[in-house]
Design an enzyme around this catalytic site. Structure first.
Site, PDB file in Angstrom:
ATOM      1  N   LYS A   1     -16.355  -7.296   4.455  1.00  0.00           N
ATOM      2  CA  LYS A   1     -16.836  -7.071   3.343  1.00  0.00           C
ATOM      3  C   LYS A   1     -17.500  -8.561   3.095  1.00  0.00           C
ATOM      4  O   LYS A   1     -18.577  -8.795   2.809  1.00  0.00           O
ATOM      5  CB  LYS A   1     -16.166  -6.777   2.023  1.00  0.00           C
ATOM      6  CG  LYS A   1     -15.743  -5.230   2.153  1.00  0.00           C
ATOM      7  CD  LYS A   1     -15.030  -4.795   0.715  1.00  0.00           C
ATOM      8  CE  LYS A   1     -13.941  -5.450   0.451  1.00  0.00           C
ATOM      9  NZ  LYS A   1     -12.693  -5.408   1.450  1.00  0.00           N
TER      10      LYS A   1
ATOM     11  N   ARG B  70     -12.784  -1.719  -7.801  1.00  0.00           N
ATOM     12  CA  ARG B  70     -11.552  -1.463  -6.766  1.00  0.00           C
ATOM     13  C   ARG B  70     -11.005  -0.223  -7.156  1.00  0.00           C
ATOM     14  O   ARG B  70      -9.824   0.106  -6.735  1.00  0.00           O
ATOM     15  CB  ARG B  70     -10.582  -2.668  -6.795  1.00  0.00           C
ATOM     16  CG  ARG B  70     -10.960  -3.347  -5.515  1.00  0.00           C
ATOM     17  CD  ARG B  70      -9.559  -3.849  -4.821  1.00  0.00           C
ATOM     18  NE  ARG B  70      -9.144  -5.011  -4.019  1.00  0.00           N
ATOM     19  CZ  ARG B  70      -9.805  -5.939  -3.662  1.00  0.00           C
ATOM     20  NH1 ARG B  70     -10.884  -6.192  -3.961  1.00  0.00           N
ATOM     21  NH2 ARG B  70      -9.186  -6.520  -2.683  1.00  0.00           N
TER      22      ARG B  70
ATOM     23  N   ARG C 234      -5.632 -13.841  10.137  1.00  0.00           N
ATOM     24  CA  ARG C 234      -6.246 -14.724   9.135  1.00  0.00           C
ATOM     25  C   ARG C 234      -4.993 -15.558   8.509  1.00  0.00           C
ATOM     26  O   ARG C 234      -3.805 -15.087   8.807  1.00  0.00           O
ATOM     27  CB  ARG C 234      -6.790 -13.955   7.998  1.00  0.00           C
ATOM     28  CG  ARG C 234      -8.082 -12.920   8.267  1.00  0.00           C
ATOM     29  CD  ARG C 234      -8.822 -12.738   7.003  1.00  0.00           C
ATOM     30  NE  ARG C 234      -8.201 -12.152   5.669  1.00  0.00           N
ATOM     31  CZ  ARG C 234      -8.908 -11.281   4.866  1.00  0.00           C
ATOM     32  NH1 ARG C 234     -10.173 -11.239   5.008  1.00  0.00           N
ATOM     33  NH2 ARG C 234      -8.096 -10.853   3.691  1.00  0.00           N
TER      34      ARG C 234
ATOM     35  N   ARG D 117      -4.417 -16.322   4.897  1.00  0.00           N
ATOM     36  CA  ARG D 117      -4.510 -16.435   3.431  1.00  0.00           C
ATOM     37  C   ARG D 117      -3.144 -16.146   3.057  1.00  0.00           C
ATOM     38  O   ARG D 117      -2.226 -15.375   3.888  1.00  0.00           O
ATOM     39  CB  ARG D 117      -5.149 -15.388   3.316  1.00  0.00           C
ATOM     40  CG  ARG D 117      -6.350 -15.802   2.127  1.00  0.00           C
ATOM     41  CD  ARG D 117      -7.569 -15.035   1.949  1.00  0.00           C
ATOM     42  NE  ARG D 117      -7.111 -13.655   1.232  1.00  0.00           N
ATOM     43  CZ  ARG D 117      -7.697 -12.968   0.853  1.00  0.00           C
ATOM     44  NH1 ARG D 117      -9.175 -12.617   1.294  1.00  0.00           N
ATOM     45  NH2 ARG D 117      -7.352 -11.734   0.221  1.00  0.00           N
TER      46      ARG D 117
ATOM     47  N   ARG E 114      -1.304  -3.964   0.317  1.00  0.00           N
ATOM     48  CA  ARG E 114      -2.854  -3.898   0.235  1.00  0.00           C
ATOM     49  C   ARG E 114      -3.322  -2.701   0.718  1.00  0.00           C
ATOM     50  O   ARG E 114      -4.367  -2.132  -0.031  1.00  0.00           O
ATOM     51  CB  ARG E 114      -3.456  -5.404   0.718  1.00  0.00           C
ATOM     52  CG  ARG E 114      -2.666  -6.346  -0.105  1.00  0.00           C
ATOM     53  CD  ARG E 114      -3.297  -7.813   0.254  1.00  0.00           C
ATOM     54  NE  ARG E 114      -4.566  -7.934   0.556  1.00  0.00           N
ATOM     55  CZ  ARG E 114      -5.034  -8.703   1.363  1.00  0.00           C
ATOM     56  NH1 ARG E 114      -4.252  -9.246   2.453  1.00  0.00           N
ATOM     57  NH2 ARG E 114      -6.521  -8.940   1.758  1.00  0.00           N
TER      58      ARG E 114
END
Ligand code: AMP
Length: 218
Positions: free
Chosen positions: A15, A90, A129, A131, A142
């Site tokens: 996204k 969301r 990633r 993060r 998630r």
């Protein structure tokens, strides 16, 4: 002319990447609630302190909080030509709040782009990633949160006829091209620039008619 888009998809579906491409192409802001919230955490603001634990655990922050945030952001003048929402809404209540906000502004969403990626591919992408909330346990959570709280938005927007399915498993440039194909039919030409058709102003309608009908019908 506005071009109001929502990017929907599981975490890691690309996204953010597509929002950046669209933002540059159409010169409209990409608004990521995740980025705004992380910036607040970094800056140690009261909002940041409130949301840090949710983000670290991979939980959604309370609806009212992100709805307020978006409400304020959409009143900024740079959103007048359109916006791309990345990571909002969301939940169904967030989508309902967005619908009422936009109804009040008389600017309904043009399209909701759903980036479809299978869960295993998403796990692999997120694992690469760096993060804080990309640790494996948090990633799995998630994804569960997406399936439970965000996936219902697929049928929510399908029912509104706004949902556009995009194969998010392709390389980023191919995803961008697919998005382009979906968006182009929504756009009406105006002075050589792509713009969106839900609120034509008189001069654009007239000039369009003039081009097509050579002025005889205008
Ligand atoms: P993102 O960068 O979009 O993956 O968001 C990172 C985190 O920020 C999420 O896991 C949530 O904790 C929080 N967050 C971002 N957007 C929202 C939203 N629309 N509603 C609730 N929480 C959000």
């Amino acid at each position: 002319m506005g071009m109001d888009l929502v990017l929907l998809g599981p975490p890691g579906s690309g996204k953010g990447t597509q929002a950046a491409i669209l933002s540059q192409k159409y010169r409209i802001p990409a608004i990521s609630t995740g980025d705004v919230l992380r910036a607040q955490v970094e800056a140690g603001t009261p909002l940041g302190q409130r949301v840090k634990a949710y983000i670290d655990r991979g939980e959604l922050v309370p609806d009212s909080l992100v709805v307020d945030l978006i409400q304020h952001r959409l009143s900024d003048p740079d959103t007048q030509q359109g916006f791309i929402l990345d990571g909002f809404p969301r939940t169904v209540p967030q989508a309902q709040a967005l619908d009422s906000m936009l109804a009040a502004l008389d600017r309904p969403l043009d399209a909701v782009l759903y980036l479809q990626v299978d869960p295993q591919a998403v796990r692999e992408r997120l694992g690469q990633r760096h993060r804080g909330d990309d640790l494996q346990g948090v990633i799995d959570h998630r994804l569960d949160v997406f399936l439970q709280q965000t996936a219902p938005l697929i049928s929510y927007y399908q029912a509104q006829g706004k949902l556009k399915l995009i194969d998010g498993a392709q390389p980023p440039e191919a995803v961008a091209a697919s998005i382009d194909e979906v968006i182009r039919p929504l756009a009406v030409p105006s002075f050589g620039e792509a713009s969106f058709g839900h609120k034509p102003n008189v001069s654009q309608v007239v000039s369009d008619e003039n081009t097509k009908e050579n002025g005889s019908n205008a």
